[in-house]
Enzyme design. Structure first.
Site, PDB file in Angstrom:
ATOM      1  N   ASP A  92      31.909  70.699 -55.899  1.00  0.00           N
ATOM      2  CA  ASP A  92      31.736  72.153 -55.828  1.00  0.00           C
ATOM      3  C   ASP A  92      32.380  72.731 -57.075  1.00  0.00           C
ATOM      4  OD1 ASP A  92      31.091  74.672 -55.085  1.00  0.00           O
ATOM      5  OD2 ASP A  92      32.518  74.833 -53.447  1.00  0.00           O
ATOM      6  N   GLU A 115      36.067  73.283 -43.343  1.00  0.00           N
ATOM      7  CA  GLU A 115      36.554  73.248 -44.735  1.00  0.00           C
ATOM      8  C   GLU A 115      37.724  74.213 -44.857  1.00  0.00           C
ATOM      9  OE1 GLU A 115      33.573  74.182 -47.680  1.00  0.00           O
ATOM     10  OE2 GLU A 115      35.020  74.190 -49.302  1.00  0.00           O
ATOM     11  N   HIS A 168      23.765  76.342 -48.007  1.00  0.00           N
ATOM     12  CA  HIS A 168      24.049  77.409 -47.055  1.00  0.00           C
ATOM     13  C   HIS A 168      22.758  77.627 -46.265  1.00  0.00           C
ATOM     14  CE1 HIS A 168      26.955  78.650 -50.378  1.00  0.00           C
ATOM     15  NE2 HIS A 168      27.726  78.339 -49.349  1.00  0.00           N
ATOM     16  N   ASP A 172      37.351  76.342 -59.017  1.00  0.00           N
ATOM     17  CA  ASP A 172      36.229  75.385 -58.989  1.00  0.00           C
ATOM     18  C   ASP A 172      35.964  74.784 -60.365  1.00  0.00           C
ATOM     19  OD1 ASP A 172      36.003  76.021 -56.300  1.00  0.00           O
ATOM     20  OD2 ASP A 172      34.305  77.368 -56.592  1.00  0.00           O
ATOM     21  N   ASP A 230      20.350  79.485 -48.257  1.00  0.00           N
ATOM     22  CA  ASP A 230      19.778  78.775 -49.420  1.00  0.00           C
ATOM     23  C   ASP A 230      18.488  78.098 -48.969  1.00  0.00           C
ATOM     24  OD1 ASP A 230      21.959  79.239 -51.221  1.00  0.00           O
ATOM     25  OD2 ASP A 230      23.052  77.533 -50.359  1.00  0.00           O
TER      26      ASP A 230
HETATM   27 MN   LIG Z   1      36.453  76.532 -54.363  1.00  0.00          MN
END
Ligand SMILES: [Mn+2]
Length: 344
Positions: free
Chosen positions: A283, A174, A49, A250, A52
């Site tokens: 992820d 995304e 990000h 996730d 980040d």
């Molecule tokens: Mn996810």
């Protein structure tokens, strides 16, 4: 046996285990320590990000942001790593509360567009061309709160502004159908690529498919990937897993839908994905119950599952499968797949 597949993950994938119902359960690990773990776990690239890469970027001038991003580039290079992409994190800032690009408040839209430019500056300093747009709050909690037609046009304007700000960047949208919003404006890769075609430079706008997001939309992740691959538009993936229609889990790749995971590896292999030079991004989240000293296993495990499934794809009895297909005996084909996955 890695094929030429190269893997990435984001620093948020090593995390403290907080969820909406409870606080953190593991101590924070510094970014520097996380970086040391990448190569050991079998990864070559970092997903970022914007904040980040440059923490507290909102308090910094554009020049200072570029300088700090350049320092980050040196830091990851010293670990033998590269940046895969940078994504503007619009969903945590107060100005992004109702979506950034599609906010009703013009001041919030302006903020989002400026933030996207700083994200591009950071990508340049990190030597990556790829910008990922996870459109977290670009949607609604109640339908009547926005004019959706207007919102889609604003979104396209923002994408165009990014393409025009830098003529080399590529944007990977995304898609995700919901969460944190009730309904998101770009729920599938079909939506994303339709927007791409209407942008000022369609060849620079593609998609990133996350397994869990496709499953939350009730779609098959490998077909979502195939749709983008058929147009040369799969710019990255977020492999993980999801057990039914609930919050975005996730889970480790293959943990809930092993056959679905096989089919995702299969479609990447059918497209010779490594030849595109793109990374296989993961992820994945560690379970909240995982103790701190082993809260990185989900990453190595997901990569290991990918490579085991790659072996299954490469050793699949294709000639027998072709006979089944020619005879339209799909029951035989189904059993062939299951036998192959179970092993003898
Ligand atoms: Mn996810």
């Amino acid at each position: 046996m890695a094929g030429d597949y190269r893997f990435s993950f984001g620093p948020w994938n090593i995390h403290e285990g907080a969820d909406p119902f409870g606080p953190t359960v593991r101590p924070s690990i510094s970014f520097a320590r996380k970086l040391k773990m990448y190569k050991k776990l079998g990864f070559d690239a970092v997903q970022f990000h914007d904040d980040d890469a440059v923490p507290d970027m909102e308090k910094l001038t554009p020049a200072k942001i570029r300088k700090e991003a350049a320092a980050m580039k040196k830091m990851i290079a010293s670990e033998g790593l590269v940046a895969e992409f940078v994504a503007p994190r619009l969903w945590e800032h107060p100005q992004g509360i109702d979506g950034g690009f599609t906010a009703n408040d013009p001041a919030c839209r302006k903020w989002a567009n400026e933030r996207a430019k700083r994200c591009i500056d950071i990508a340049n300093a990190l030597d990556t061309r790829l910008i990922v747009l996870w459109l977290a709050r670009e949607g609604t909690y109640i339908r009547e709160s926005k004019n959706a037609i207007e919102a889609y046009r604003w979104l396209l304007e923002s994408i165009n502004a990014m393409l025009e700000y830098d003529d080399k960047i590529e944007i990977a949208i995304e898609p995700k159908p919901n969460e944190p919003t009730d309904m998101a404006y770009v729920p599938t890769i079909g939506h994303a690529l339709a927007m791409a075609q209407h942008s000022v430079d369609p060849k620079r706008v593609g998609g990133l498919i996350e397994t869990a997001h496709a499953l939350l939309a009730g779609l098959d992740p490998s077909d979502e990937m195939a749709f983008a691959l058929s147009m040369g538009k799969l710019f990255s993936v977020h492999l993980n897993d999801q057990n039914g229609l609930k919050f975005d889990q996730d889970k480790s790749f293959g943990a809930a839908n092993l056959r679905g995971a096989f089919n995702q590896v299969r479609v990447l292999e059918l497209a010779d994905y490594p030849s595109t030079g793109r990374f296989v991004g993961l992820d994945v989240k560690a379970m909240r119950t995982q103790k701190a000293d082993v809260a990185h296993k989900h990453l190595a495990n997901s990569r290991a599952v990918f490579l085991r499934l790659l072996e299954k794809v490469r050793t699949f009895p294709n000639e027998i499968a072709q006979d089944c297909i020619a005879a339209r005996d799909y029951e035989a084909l189904e059993m062939l797949v299951l036998e192959h996955l179970m092993g003898s």
